[in-house]
Design a protein around this motif. Structure first.
Motif, mmCIF file in Angstrom:
data_model
loop_
_atom_site.group_PDB
_atom_site.id
_atom_site.type_symbol
_atom_site.label_atom_id
_atom_site.label_comp_id
_atom_site.label_asym_id
_atom_site.label_seq_id
_atom_site.Cartn_x
_atom_site.Cartn_y
_atom_site.Cartn_z
ATOM 1 N N THR A 1 0.830 -1.201 0.000
ATOM 2 C CA THR A 1 0.000 0.000 0.000
ATOM 3 C C THR A 1 0.869 1.257 0.000
ATOM 4 O O THR A 1 0.619 2.209 -0.747
ATOM 5 C CB THR A 1 -0.942 0.008 1.216
ATOM 6 O OG1 THR A 1 -1.766 -1.155 1.160
ATOM 7 C CG2 THR A 1 -1.802 1.249 1.256
ATOM 8 N N THR A 2 1.918 1.240 0.818
ATOM 9 C CA THR A 2 2.827 2.382 0.865
ATOM 10 C C THR A 2 3.574 2.537 -0.451
ATOM 11 O O THR A 2 3.787 3.660 -0.931
ATOM 12 C CB THR A 2 3.823 2.228 2.028
ATOM 13 O OG1 THR A 2 3.083 2.080 3.241
ATOM 14 C CG2 THR A 2 4.731 3.435 2.142
ATOM 15 N N GLN B 1 -2.925 4.255 -7.993
ATOM 16 C CA GLN B 1 -4.158 3.971 -7.269
ATOM 17 C C GLN B 1 -4.618 2.570 -7.625
ATOM 18 O O GLN B 1 -4.686 2.210 -8.803
ATOM 19 C CB GLN B 1 -5.231 4.987 -7.643
ATOM 20 C CG GLN B 1 -6.528 4.779 -6.924
ATOM 21 C CD GLN B 1 -7.579 5.793 -7.369
ATOM 22 O OE1 GLN B 1 -7.430 6.466 -8.374
ATOM 23 N NE2 GLN B 1 -8.649 5.881 -6.616
ATOM 24 N N ASP C 1 1.490 4.237 -2.947
ATOM 25 C CA ASP C 1 1.446 5.660 -2.620
ATOM 26 C C ASP C 1 2.719 6.362 -3.089
ATOM 27 O O ASP C 1 2.665 7.443 -3.674
ATOM 28 C CB ASP C 1 1.263 5.841 -1.112
ATOM 29 C CG ASP C 1 1.140 7.294 -0.730
ATOM 30 O OD1 ASP C 1 0.334 8.008 -1.351
ATOM 31 O OD2 ASP C 1 1.867 7.712 0.199
ATOM 32 N N ARG C 2 3.868 5.738 -2.859
ATOM 33 C CA ARG C 2 5.148 6.324 -3.279
ATOM 34 C C ARG C 2 5.226 6.486 -4.799
ATOM 35 O O ARG C 2 5.850 7.414 -5.294
ATOM 36 C CB ARG C 2 6.325 5.467 -2.825
ATOM 37 C CG ARG C 2 6.452 5.256 -1.343
ATOM 38 C CD ARG C 2 7.241 6.372 -0.714
ATOM 39 N NE ARG C 2 7.622 6.060 0.657
ATOM 40 C CZ ARG C 2 6.948 6.420 1.715
ATOM 41 N NH1 ARG C 2 5.819 7.083 1.573
ATOM 42 N NH2 ARG C 2 7.358 6.131 2.919
#
Length: 71
Positions: A45-46, A54, A49-50
């Motif tokens: 998930t991180t 999506q 984000d990085r």
């Protein structure tokens, strides 16, 4: 400005990859399978984000191992 943003994003991704490798080699041996799966989920998930990506899930995933990719 775009180059600076891309360089910053690349640095964050490389650091996150290194942290993930460290976790696999140092932390995973002491965790249960359930804890490992939770760590992988949080790490992924991180990473999304990085990378400014999506994740969109539509429908119900298939049972068993499946590789599904689309644009």
């Amino acid at each position: 400005m775009k180059a600076l943003r891309a360089a910053w994003r690349l640095c964050r991704v490389v650091i996150h990859l290194g942290r993930g490798l460290w976790i696999i080699h140092r932390v995973f041996p002491r965790l249960t399978m359930l804890e490992q799966e939770a760590r992988v989920q949080a790490w992924a998930t991180t990473m999304l984000d990085r990378l400014a990506l999506q994740l969109v899930v539509r429908g119900k995933p298939s049972n068993g191992p499946v590789l599904l990719a689309s644009n």
